[in-house]
Scaffold this motif. Structure first.
Motif, mmCIF file in Angstrom:
data_model
loop_
_atom_site.group_PDB
_atom_site.id
_atom_site.type_symbol
_atom_site.label_atom_id
_atom_site.label_comp_id
_atom_site.label_asym_id
_atom_site.label_seq_id
_atom_site.Cartn_x
_atom_site.Cartn_y
_atom_site.Cartn_z
ATOM 1 N N PRO A 1 0.802 -1.227 0.000
ATOM 2 C CA PRO A 1 0.000 0.000 0.000
ATOM 3 C C PRO A 1 0.839 1.284 0.000
ATOM 4 O O PRO A 1 0.286 2.368 0.050
ATOM 5 C CB PRO A 1 -0.812 -0.106 1.294
ATOM 6 N N ALA A 2 2.163 1.170 -0.093
ATOM 7 C CA ALA A 2 3.032 2.356 -0.057
ATOM 8 C C ALA A 2 2.718 3.286 -1.230
ATOM 9 O O ALA A 2 2.357 2.844 -2.318
ATOM 10 C CB ALA A 2 4.496 1.933 -0.089
ATOM 11 N N GLN B 1 1.669 4.572 -6.930
ATOM 12 C CA GLN B 1 1.902 5.453 -8.087
ATOM 13 C C GLN B 1 2.422 4.655 -9.281
ATOM 14 O O GLN B 1 1.983 4.851 -10.413
ATOM 15 C CB GLN B 1 2.884 6.561 -7.722
ATOM 16 N N TRP B 2 3.341 3.762 -9.005
ATOM 17 C CA TRP B 2 3.924 2.938 -10.068
ATOM 18 C C TRP B 2 2.849 2.034 -10.674
ATOM 19 O O TRP B 2 2.763 1.894 -11.889
ATOM 20 C CB TRP B 2 5.074 2.132 -9.486
ATOM 21 N N ALA B 3 2.040 1.428 -9.836
ATOM 22 C CA ALA B 3 0.956 0.574 -10.314
ATOM 23 C C ALA B 3 -0.018 1.380 -11.172
ATOM 24 O O ALA B 3 -0.463 0.896 -12.235
ATOM 25 C CB ALA B 3 0.239 -0.075 -9.141
ATOM 26 N N ASP B 4 -0.342 2.596 -10.760
ATOM 27 C CA ASP B 4 -1.241 3.456 -11.537
ATOM 28 C C ASP B 4 -0.659 3.735 -12.921
ATOM 29 O O ASP B 4 -1.367 3.682 -13.925
ATOM 30 C CB ASP B 4 -1.504 4.777 -10.806
ATOM 31 N N GLU B 5 0.646 4.021 -12.983
ATOM 32 C CA GLU B 5 1.305 4.282 -14.264
ATOM 33 C C GLU B 5 1.235 3.072 -15.190
ATOM 34 O O GLU B 5 1.154 3.216 -16.401
ATOM 35 C CB GLU B 5 2.759 4.678 -14.039
ATOM 36 N N PHE C 1 -4.721 -2.610 -7.547
ATOM 37 C CA PHE C 1 -4.586 -3.563 -6.454
ATOM 38 C C PHE C 1 -5.945 -3.858 -5.844
ATOM 39 O O PHE C 1 -6.763 -2.955 -5.652
ATOM 40 C CB PHE C 1 -3.676 -3.021 -5.342
ATOM 41 N N VAL C 2 -6.168 -5.113 -5.539
ATOM 42 C CA VAL C 2 -7.321 -5.526 -4.756
ATOM 43 C C VAL C 2 -6.729 -6.131 -3.497
ATOM 44 O O VAL C 2 -6.061 -7.157 -3.553
ATOM 45 C CB VAL C 2 -8.183 -6.574 -5.499
#
Length: 59
Positions: free
Chosen positions: A9-10, A15-19, A24-25
């Protein structure tokens, strides 16, 4: 799916996942049955724990 391990959850991870277009679930805390890696770790522990190894190389 992700557990709530500190880095998941960091802010940087999010931010990286959004890019990358990853959403995330998060599974609820203390829900090992929902975490896919848990059955694997459990079987690995069963296999390895009764063994006694002389050193790291024999493992």
């Amino acid at each position: 799916m992700a557990d709530n391990y500190g880095s998941h959850p960091a802010r940087f991870t999010q931010q990286w996942a959004d890019e990358l277009g990853i959403e995330f679930v998060f599974i609820p805390p203390h829900s090992p049955t929902l975490n896919g890696i848990e059955p694997f770790c459990k079987s690995l522990k069963r296999e390895v724990s009764p063994e006694i190894y002389e050193c790291e190389d024999h493992f």
